[in-house]
Design an enzyme around this catalytic site. Sequence first.
Site, short mmCIF file in Angstrom:
data_model
loop_
_atom_site.label_atom_id
_atom_site.label_comp_id
_atom_site.label_asym_id
_atom_site.label_seq_id
_atom_site.Cartn_x
_atom_site.Cartn_y
_atom_site.Cartn_z
N LYS A 101 -2.46 -2.06 -3.18
CA LYS A 101 -3.51 -1.22 -2.58
C LYS A 101 -3.14 0.25 -2.79
O LYS A 101 -2.47 0.85 -1.96
CB LYS A 101 -3.65 -1.55 -1.09
N ARG A 123 -12.74 3.50 6.12
CA ARG A 123 -13.79 4.49 6.39
C ARG A 123 -14.97 4.37 5.43
O ARG A 123 -16.12 4.53 5.83
CB ARG A 123 -13.19 5.90 6.33
N SER A 155 -9.72 3.99 0.50
CA SER A 155 -10.70 5.07 0.25
C SER A 155 -10.10 6.43 0.60
O SER A 155 -10.53 7.44 0.04
CB SER A 155 -12.00 4.82 1.00
N GLY A 156 -9.17 6.48 1.53
CA GLY A 156 -8.43 7.72 1.79
C GLY A 156 -9.24 8.84 2.38
O GLY A 156 -8.81 9.99 2.35
N GLY A 157 -10.45 8.55 2.87
CA GLY A 157 -11.29 9.59 3.45
C GLY A 157 -12.39 10.06 2.50
O GLY A 157 -13.17 10.95 2.85
N GLU A 185 0.82 -1.22 0.00
CA GLU A 185 0.00 0.00 0.00
C GLU A 185 0.85 1.27 0.00
O GLU A 185 1.25 1.77 1.06
CB GLU A 185 -0.93 0.01 1.23
P1 13P Z 1 -9.32 4.10 4.27
O1 13P Z 1 -10.16 3.32 3.31
O2 13P Z 1 -10.10 4.69 5.41
O3 13P Z 1 -8.42 5.07 3.60
O4 13P Z 1 -8.36 3.07 4.97
C1 13P Z 1 -7.73 2.13 4.19
C2 13P Z 1 -6.53 1.68 4.87
O5 13P Z 1 -6.40 0.55 5.19
C3 13P Z 1 -5.47 2.65 5.14
O6 13P Z 1 -4.29 1.97 5.43
#
Ligand code: 13P
Length: 351
Positions: free
Chosen positions: A219, A294, A261-263, A177
Site C-alpha cells: 500500500k 478519505r 489516497s493521502g488526502g 504501507e
Molecule cells: P487515506 O486514503 O485517507 O490516505 O487513508 C488511507 C490509509 O489507510 C492510511 O493509513
Amino acid sequence: MNTLNIVDTAKALVAEDKGLLAMDESTPTCNKRFAALGIPQNEETRRAYRELIVNTPGLGESISGAILFDETIRQRKKDGTTFVKALTDAGIIPGIKVDEGAKDLAGHPWEKITEGLDGLRQRLIEYYQMGARFAKWRAVIAIGNGIPSQACIKSNSHSLARYATLCQEAGLVPIVEPEVLMTGEHSLQQCFEVTENVLHSVFNQLYTQGVVLEGMILKPNMVLAGLNCPEQESLEKVADATVNCLLHSVPAAVPGIAFLSGGQAGELASSRLNAMNIRFKSSIPWALGFSFARAIQQPALEIWLGKETNVPKAQQALYHRAKCNQAARRGEYNDKLENHIQDNIGNKPQI
Ligand code: 13P
C-alpha cells in the site's frame, strides 16, 4: 504457516477490479474528522457511522476488503450483528489495523517510527479468531530539509517486515504501507527518489525476514509533487512517475498494489489511478488498485453529519465513490460516470 490461505486471500483482495476501503481511523483521527464537521465525538457516533458504511447496499460489488480499527471490530450493528459478520455477509473480507501509531523517532527530530510490535503475535491470534483475514501497518516518511534519514527508512522497514512475518504466521495477509507524505514543497522527482529508496529498503527487509511475497499487498503513496510545490504535474506525468517507480522496486511476485489516497480529493485520486491503468494495465505484473479512506469516505461523511435521516444519501455517495474507483482500476473512469447523479440507492450507475 498456511501459505495457501494467505495467497488465496491476497488474490481475492485484488480480484474483479475491486479495492479496499480503509475505515480504520483511530479514535483520535475519527474524532478529528467528526469535529471538523460538527459531529459529536463519542463511541456511539463512531459506531453509527461505521454501521452506515457496512450497511451500504451493493458495497461488495466494488469493495473486496474493509480495514477496521480495534474499537470497530468489537462493535455491532443496532440489531446485534457484529460488523465482521455484516461485512462477510456482504462479500467483503474484514481486515484490521494493527499498528499503534507513528511516534517521534528518538534522535531524529521531525521523523516518526511506527510502534505496535510488542504483544502483536497474541493480538493477531485474537483478530484472526474474530474473523479478520488481513491486517494493516502504516509507516510514515516525511520529505523535508535533510529528511528522510536512513535511520528513519531502515527502522520503519524493519518494523514493517517484522509485522508482515507475524501476520503471515497467524494466517493474515499483511498490507505493507510505507507512506511518503504529500506535505511539503518537494518536487515530483524528489518524491520519486524517496519513494524508490523507501521501497527498496522495505523489500530488502521483507526478503531478509522471509515474507511470502505472493501473500502480501503493498500500500504505497502515489508519486506526487508536495502539496506546497508550485509545479503540479499532469495526470499522465503522475501515472508514469508512479508506475516507473514501482517497476524499479516492487517484485513481480507481489499480487497487488493498493494505493492510499493521502488526502487527495476523491475525483483526483480516481483520475490518477485511472490514468495509470489506461497506460500500464496490460504491461505490469501486479494489479494496481486502491485502499482509500478519505478519497472514498469524505463525501459520505459530509452528507451524513451525524443525522439518521441523511444515511441513505450518504450511503449513495459512498457507493458511488467506490464504484468510480473500480472503474478507475479498469481504466474506464470518466466525467460522465463521475457526474452520474443517483436518485436513490436502488438507482445505481451502470458501469
Ligand atoms: P487515506 O486514503 O485517507 O490516505 O487513508 C488511507 C490509509 O489507510 C492510511 O493509513
